[in-house]
Design a protein around this motif. Structure first.
Motif, short mmCIF file in Angstrom:
data_model
loop_
_atom_site.label_atom_id
_atom_site.label_comp_id
_atom_site.label_asym_id
_atom_site.label_seq_id
_atom_site.Cartn_x
_atom_site.Cartn_y
_atom_site.Cartn_z
N THR A 304 -18.36 17.52 -67.70
CA THR A 304 -18.00 19.07 -66.73
C THR A 304 -18.93 20.25 -67.08
O THR A 304 -20.54 20.30 -67.30
CB THR A 304 -17.07 19.56 -67.63
OG1 THR A 304 -17.69 20.02 -69.25
CG2 THR A 304 -15.54 18.48 -68.29
N PRO A 305 -18.92 20.93 -65.93
CA PRO A 305 -19.65 22.16 -65.72
C PRO A 305 -19.50 23.06 -66.88
O PRO A 305 -19.44 23.34 -67.71
CB PRO A 305 -18.75 23.30 -64.32
CG PRO A 305 -17.95 21.63 -63.49
CD PRO A 305 -17.96 20.89 -64.90
N HIS A 306 -21.46 23.23 -66.69
CA HIS A 306 -21.39 24.50 -67.99
C HIS A 306 -21.82 25.82 -67.81
O HIS A 306 -21.64 26.67 -68.80
CB HIS A 306 -23.13 23.23 -68.84
CG HIS A 306 -23.61 23.76 -67.83
ND1 HIS A 306 -24.53 24.31 -67.60
CD2 HIS A 306 -24.89 22.37 -67.18
CE1 HIS A 306 -25.90 23.99 -66.54
NE2 HIS A 306 -25.95 22.63 -66.71
N GLY A 307 -22.18 26.25 -67.17
CA GLY A 307 -22.16 27.58 -66.05
C GLY A 307 -23.37 28.15 -66.92
O GLY A 307 -23.73 29.19 -67.00
N ARG A 308 -24.49 27.70 -67.48
CA ARG A 308 -25.49 28.20 -68.79
C ARG A 308 -26.62 28.99 -67.08
O ARG A 308 -27.93 29.61 -67.98
CB ARG A 308 -25.90 27.27 -69.38
CG ARG A 308 -25.21 26.61 -70.25
CD ARG A 308 -25.15 27.33 -71.23
NE ARG A 308 -26.56 27.40 -71.60
CZ ARG A 308 -26.78 28.43 -73.23
NH1 ARG A 308 -25.94 29.26 -73.07
NH2 ARG A 308 -28.17 28.80 -73.95
N GLU A 309 -26.44 28.04 -65.26
CA GLU A 309 -27.71 28.44 -64.62
C GLU A 309 -27.37 30.41 -65.17
O GLU A 309 -28.85 30.75 -64.52
CB GLU A 309 -27.17 28.29 -63.90
CG GLU A 309 -27.16 26.51 -63.78
CD GLU A 309 -25.84 25.55 -63.64
OE1 GLU A 309 -25.10 26.51 -64.23
OE2 GLU A 309 -26.19 24.83 -63.48
N GLU A 310 -26.27 30.55 -65.24
CA GLU A 310 -27.14 31.91 -64.65
C GLU A 310 -27.75 32.59 -65.63
O GLU A 310 -27.77 34.40 -65.31
CB GLU A 310 -25.15 32.56 -65.23
CG GLU A 310 -24.07 32.27 -64.43
CD GLU A 310 -22.29 32.46 -64.47
OE1 GLU A 310 -22.26 33.23 -65.87
OE2 GLU A 310 -21.54 32.10 -63.95
#
Length: 343
Positions: A304-310
């Protein structure tokens, strides 16, 4: 790393036997083992978190064609890890049925644990080292002549002092901390181990809440060392080792961080969940006398997407991801996320 002892819980606090063969393979060959393409074989088991480190580092650095890899099965007996996944139950390069044979070839009276990862000298069939901590650092600093183009610097010189401190805390409190919980021989030892583990996980949560990886914006060996424990947490340590304040999937920062790594080439594609579960639930018969292997948890949520790229940064810095694993080193599709089958 497990050595085949039939009993793991011996009473009181668990203390790991850390007396490994300290030999090193170096670029200058000063210790008698020179860096040389095709000479050495890395023996691992996908089930083992300590061996998993070496599998990941070898892959990230692109050393697959330089250092061959032998794969033991997920379970072992009191004597040794065995090559029961190979045709005829023998490693096709070494010709051994048991990893123990490589140790005895060099040390006929060897009476310590037979552990993975181990590096074996192929011409002589003798063990070189099973010092798992130094082994992966040497793949980074001694084997540079054979690193792939775009390989990451997993042990950056400018970060080493701080990184060594972080890795030491991760080792004592998390990597070994889950075992300290699982192998505690009495309530007081368990209570102390449990408190230490979750204190460290809270510290890591705070550290990783503002930086994408442990040392900043790119992956280092510190992340490899933490990942191999986190990826086993919900499948094994939460229940089998009683590390159950929360599941990893209930710790938002660490869960997102672990998924970020899992979805990075070289990490999640080394993970075989059925082998991991079979190892712990079958081998640790004094903790799980029935040797029943649980069906759960569902591992599809690792994708699932983790969003840590932010948080910025890039996993490989100025480098590039490794290519896909070779066919003979690819984890079966039904053994990865969502794969619930048992061997």
């Amino acid at each position: 790393m497990s050595d085949g002892n039939s009993g793991y819980v011996t009473g009181g606090e668990y203390n790991r036997d850390s007396n490994y063969i300290p030999d090193r393979i170096t670029a200058d060959g000063s210790g008698g083992w020179p860096v040389e393409a095709g000479r050495y074989r890395l023996v691992v088991a996908r089930a083992c978190p300590w061996a998993n480190r070496a599998v990941i580092v070898r892959r990230l650095l692109g050393l697959e064609k330089v250092i061959s890899m032998g794969m033991c099965g997920p379970t072992h007996d009191e004597r040794s890890w065995t090559f029961d996944l190979d045709p005829g139950g023998r490693d096709p390069v070494l010709g051994y049925e048991r990893l123990q044979e490589a140790f005895l070839a060099r040390f006929p009276d060897y009476d310590r644990g037979i552990t993975v990862p181990t590096i074996v000298d192929v011409p002589t069939g003798q063990v070189v080292t099973n010092d798992f901590a130094q082994m992966t650092l040497d793949l980074s600093i001694e084997w540079t002549a054979f690193h792939r183009d775009g390989a990451p610097d997993l042990y950056p010189e400018a970060l080493r002092e701080e990184m060594d401190d972080v890795m030491q805390r991760v080792y004592t409190e998390v990597n070994n901390g889950v075992y300290r919980c699982g192998f505690a021989g009495d309530q007081a030892a368990y209570d102390t181990a449990y408190a230490r583990l979750f204190t460290a996980l809270d510290w890591l949560t705070e550290r990783l809440s503002t930086r994408r990886f442990l040392m900043g914006g790119s992956i280092t060996e510190a992340d490899v060392r933490l990942f191999t424990t986190l990826v086993r947490f919900d499948a094994v340590y939460h229940g089998h080792f009683k590390c159950n304040r929360q599941k990893l999937s209930e710790m938002p920062v660490l869960w997102a961080y672990a998924r970020d790594l899992f979805q990075t080439p070289g990490f999640g594609d080394t993970i075989d969940f059925p082998q991991i579960k079979e190892h712990y639930y079958v081998v640790h018969a004094d903790i799980n006398p029935t040797q029943v292997i649980p069906q759960g948890p569902d591992t599809a949520n690792w994708l699932t997407p983790h969003g840590r790229e932010e948080l910025g940064g890039a996993p490989f810095g100025d480098g590039t991801p490794p290519g896909p694993p070779s066919a003979d080193e690819t984890v079966p599709a039904d053994s990865g996320p969502g794969g619930l089958g048992h061997r």
